[in-house]
Write a protein that holds these residues in place. Structure first.
Motif, PDB file in Angstrom:
ATOM      1  N   ARG A  38       0.988  -1.056   0.209  1.00 58.95           N
ATOM      2  CA  ARG A  38       0.136   0.047   0.355  1.00 58.95           C
ATOM      3  C   ARG A  38       0.637   1.332   0.309  1.00 58.95           C
ATOM      4  NH1 ARG A  38      -4.131   2.481   4.090  1.00 58.95           N
ATOM      5  NH2 ARG A  38      -2.809   2.140   5.630  1.00 58.95           N
ATOM      6  N   LEU A  39       0.596   2.381  -0.816  1.00 53.78           N
ATOM      7  CA  LEU A  39       1.122   3.435  -1.019  1.00 53.78           C
ATOM      8  C   LEU A  39       0.039   4.564  -0.240  1.00 53.78           C
ATOM      9  CD1 LEU A  39       3.125   5.589  -1.390  1.00 53.78           C
ATOM     10  CD2 LEU A  39       2.471   5.810  -3.978  1.00 53.78           C
ATOM     11  N   HIS A  40       0.149   5.453   0.719  1.00 55.10           N
ATOM     12  CA  HIS A  40      -0.611   5.837   1.656  1.00 55.10           C
ATOM     13  C   HIS A  40      -0.973   7.285   1.936  1.00 55.10           C
ATOM     14  CE1 HIS A  40      -0.336   5.134   5.812  1.00 55.10           C
ATOM     15  NE2 HIS A  40       0.193   4.194   5.175  1.00 55.10           N
ATOM     16  N   GLY A  41      -1.137   8.125   1.968  1.00 60.52           N
ATOM     17  CA  GLY A  41      -0.576   9.108   3.197  1.00 60.52           C
ATOM     18  C   GLY A  41      -1.527  10.616   2.670  1.00 60.52           C
ATOM     19  N   GLN A  42      -2.226  11.250   3.026  1.00 60.72           N
ATOM     20  CA  GLN A  42      -2.493  12.551   3.112  1.00 60.72           C
ATOM     21  C   GLN A  42      -1.846  13.984   2.278  1.00 60.72           C
ATOM     22  OE1 GLN A  42      -2.970  14.301   7.009  1.00 60.72           O
ATOM     23  NE2 GLN A  42      -5.320  14.527   6.606  1.00 60.72           N
ATOM     24  N   VAL A  43      -2.533  14.622   1.568  1.00 58.64           N
ATOM     25  CA  VAL A  43      -2.732  15.817   0.681  1.00 58.64           C
ATOM     26  C   VAL A  43      -2.507  16.990   1.674  1.00 58.64           C
ATOM     27  CG1 VAL A  43      -2.739  16.948  -1.858  1.00 58.64           C
ATOM     28  CG2 VAL A  43      -2.621  14.374  -1.127  1.00 58.64           C
ATOM     29  N   LEU A  44      -2.018  17.667   1.900  1.00 59.68           N
ATOM     30  CA  LEU A  44      -1.762  18.869   2.255  1.00 59.68           C
ATOM     31  C   LEU A  44      -1.989  20.127   2.198  1.00 59.68           C
ATOM     32  CD1 LEU A  44      -0.118  17.355   5.785  1.00 59.68           C
ATOM     33  CD2 LEU A  44      -3.002  17.589   5.341  1.00 59.68           C
ATOM     34  N   ASP A  45      -2.436  21.590   2.378  1.00 59.80           N
ATOM     35  CA  ASP A  45      -2.409  22.587   1.842  1.00 59.80           C
ATOM     36  C   ASP A  45      -1.602  23.188   2.940  1.00 59.80           C
ATOM     37  OD1 ASP A  45      -4.074  23.766   3.252  1.00 59.80           O
ATOM     38  OD2 ASP A  45      -4.911  24.245   3.586  1.00 59.80           O
ATOM     39  N   GLY A  46      -0.999  24.530   2.705  1.00 63.28           N
ATOM     40  CA  GLY A  46       0.698  26.116   3.026  1.00 63.28           C
ATOM     41  C   GLY A  46      -0.385  25.885   4.498  1.00 63.28           C
ATOM     42  N   SER A  88      -9.134   9.417  -5.941  1.00 60.84           N
ATOM     43  CA  SER A  88      -8.687  10.786  -5.314  1.00 60.84           C
ATOM     44  C   SER A  88      -8.903  10.857  -3.885  1.00 60.84           C
ATOM     45  CB  SER A  88     -10.110  11.115  -5.659  1.00 60.84           C
ATOM     46  OG  SER A  88     -11.190  10.041  -5.399  1.00 60.84           O
ATOM     47  N   THR A  89      -8.554  12.387  -3.151  1.00 62.76           N
ATOM     48  CA  THR A  89      -8.729  12.478  -1.674  1.00 62.76           C
ATOM     49  C   THR A  89      -9.852  11.926  -0.528  1.00 62.76           C
ATOM     50  OG1 THR A  89      -8.698  14.545  -1.349  1.00 62.76           O
ATOM     51  CG2 THR A  89      -6.194  13.137  -1.833  1.00 62.76           C
ATOM     52  N   ASP A  90      -9.986  11.677   0.378  1.00 60.37           N
ATOM     53  CA  ASP A  90     -10.961  11.752   1.014  1.00 60.37           C
ATOM     54  C   ASP A  90     -12.183  12.589   1.587  1.00 60.37           C
ATOM     55  OD1 ASP A  90      -9.446  11.428   3.564  1.00 60.37           O
ATOM     56  OD2 ASP A  90     -10.540   9.363   3.981  1.00 60.37           O
ATOM     57  N   ASP A  91     -12.868  12.819   2.639  1.00 64.68           N
ATOM     58  CA  ASP A  91     -12.620  14.244   3.280  1.00 64.68           C
ATOM     59  C   ASP A  91     -11.358  15.007   3.945  1.00 64.68           C
ATOM     60  OD1 ASP A  91     -14.954  14.458   1.917  1.00 64.68           O
ATOM     61  OD2 ASP A  91     -16.857  13.856   3.455  1.00 64.68           O
ATOM     62  N   ALA A  92     -10.980  13.897   4.396  1.00 66.56           N
ATOM     63  CA  ALA A  92      -9.514  13.991   5.663  1.00 66.56           C
ATOM     64  C   ALA A  92      -8.132  13.703   4.387  1.00 66.56           C
ATOM     65  CB  ALA A  92      -9.475  12.967   6.497  1.00 66.56           C
ATOM     66  N   GLY A  93      -8.109  14.255   3.008  1.00 69.53           N
ATOM     67  CA  GLY A  93      -6.811  14.663   2.759  1.00 69.53           C
ATOM     68  C   GLY A  93      -6.388  13.252   2.464  1.00 69.53           C
ATOM     69  N   HIS A  94      -7.027  11.582   3.172  1.00 66.03           N
ATOM     70  CA  HIS A  94      -5.838  10.767   2.439  1.00 66.03           C
ATOM     71  C   HIS A  94      -6.475  10.218   1.498  1.00 66.03           C
ATOM     72  CE1 HIS A  94      -6.792  10.905   7.393  1.00 66.03           C
ATOM     73  NE2 HIS A  94      -5.388  10.213   6.952  1.00 66.03           N
ATOM     74  N   TYR A  95      -5.040   9.896   0.805  1.00 75.03           N
ATOM     75  CA  TYR A  95      -5.217   9.025  -0.592  1.00 75.03           C
ATOM     76  C   TYR A  95      -5.036   7.581  -0.162  1.00 75.03           C
ATOM     77  CZ  TYR A  95      -0.051   9.631  -1.043  1.00 75.03           C
ATOM     78  OH  TYR A  95       1.268   9.504  -0.984  1.00 75.03           O
ATOM     79  N   THR A  96      -5.127   6.448  -1.095  1.00 72.58           N
ATOM     80  CA  THR A  96      -4.412   5.534  -0.687  1.00 72.58           C
ATOM     81  C   THR A  96      -3.896   3.823  -2.501  1.00 72.58           C
ATOM     82  OG1 THR A  96      -4.336   3.027   0.644  1.00 72.58           O
ATOM     83  CG2 THR A  96      -6.287   3.183  -0.164  1.00 72.58           C
ATOM     84  N   PHE A  97      -2.556   3.972  -2.270  1.00 70.37           N
ATOM     85  CA  PHE A  97      -2.651   2.805  -3.802  1.00 70.37           C
ATOM     86  C   PHE A  97      -2.573   1.283  -3.215  1.00 70.37           C
ATOM     87  CE2 PHE A  97      -1.882   7.322  -5.398  1.00 70.37           C
ATOM     88  CZ  PHE A  97      -2.965   6.857  -6.363  1.00 70.37           C
ATOM     89  N   SER A  98      -3.239   0.452  -3.963  1.00 73.15           N
ATOM     90  CA  SER A  98      -2.622  -0.790  -4.056  1.00 73.15           C
ATOM     91  C   SER A  98      -2.004  -1.199  -4.875  1.00 73.15           C
ATOM     92  CB  SER A  98      -3.935  -1.834  -3.980  1.00 73.15           C
ATOM     93  OG  SER A  98      -3.410  -3.314  -3.884  1.00 73.15           O
ATOM     94  N   THR A  99      -0.541  -1.457  -4.988  1.00 73.61           N
ATOM     95  CA  THR A  99       0.569  -1.440  -5.734  1.00 73.61           C
ATOM     96  C   THR A  99       1.641  -2.387  -5.249  1.00 73.61           C
ATOM     97  OG1 THR A  99       1.668  -0.404  -7.478  1.00 73.61           O
ATOM     98  CG2 THR A  99       1.712   0.391  -5.305  1.00 73.61           C
ATOM     99  N   LEU A 100       2.632  -3.108  -6.363  1.00 72.50           N
ATOM    100  CA  LEU A 100       3.657  -3.403  -6.296  1.00 72.50           C
ATOM    101  C   LEU A 100       4.814  -2.982  -6.443  1.00 72.50           C
ATOM    102  CD1 LEU A 100       3.384  -5.710  -9.324  1.00 72.50           C
ATOM    103  CD2 LEU A 100       3.141  -6.472  -7.015  1.00 72.50           C
TER     104      LEU A 100
END
Length: 185
Positions: A38-46, A88-100
């Motif tokens: 899993r590659l995941h994280g959060q997108v944050l503004d300034g 796309s990010t969810d309401d808390a800015g989180h995203y996730t990918f299932s990958t290699l």
């Protein structure tokens, strides 16, 4: 022929969430696959606030470091790895990918994911790399990372966790993620 001038980029608006996501878009491989990470994280503004309506694309090589040239990114079949996904990010800015886990493209090269960010108010898509943290020697020798100021390099290195990697993206401000510029973009 006269030189053509590129038209300016445009914001993708808040409407893309209705048109661009598709079933399985963030699953480059099924999450239950033995070698899935899993590659995941959060997108944050300034200001450090989550961005609830960003769109991310992931581009990567396969586990052997080969550029994938297989069709099927928009219609997942459950076994063909295409090296591309979108989420796309969810309401808390989180995203996730299932990958290699991407392989090194050559001996001694540092493996990485290429991440593209689209969002409200972002006039041109943003490009960055999420390097894997395990090979310190490859990271220390990477031409892109070594071209960055030492205090900015960590913004391009994912953190390992129990299921894969966490990579937070800060669009601006303190600890802003390093974004890349490509010719003609």
């Amino acid at each position: 022929m006269a030189d053509l001038i590129a038209t300016p980029g445009q914001t993708i608006g808040p409407f893309y969430g209705y048109a661009l996501p598709y079933e399985g878009d963030n699953e480059l491989v099924p999450p239950g696959r033995a070698d899935a990470i899993r590659l995941h994280g959060q997108v944050l503004d300034g200001a450090g606030a989550p961005v609830p309506d960003a769109l991310l694309e992931l581009w990567q090589v396969d586990a052997d470091g080969n550029v994938v040239q297989q069709p099927g990114s928009l219609k997942r079949d459950g076994w063909t790895f295409t090296g591309w996904g979108r989420t796309s990010t969810d309401d808390a800015g989180h995203y996730t990918f299932s990958t290699l886990r991407p392989g090194a493209t050559a001996p001694g090269k540092a493996p990485f994911f290429l991440v593209t960010v689209f969002g409200r108010g972002v006039l041109n898509r943003l490009f960055t790399r999420a390097y894997l943290p395990e090979d310190a020697d490859a990271l220390a020798a990477d031409p892109l990372l070594t071209s960055l100021p030492a205090e900015r390099r960590d913004s391009c290195i994912a953190a390992a966790d129990a299921h894969g990697y966490r990579f937070d993206i800060r669009l601006q401000g303190e600890a802003e993620t390093v974004f890349l510029t490509y010719p003609r973009h």
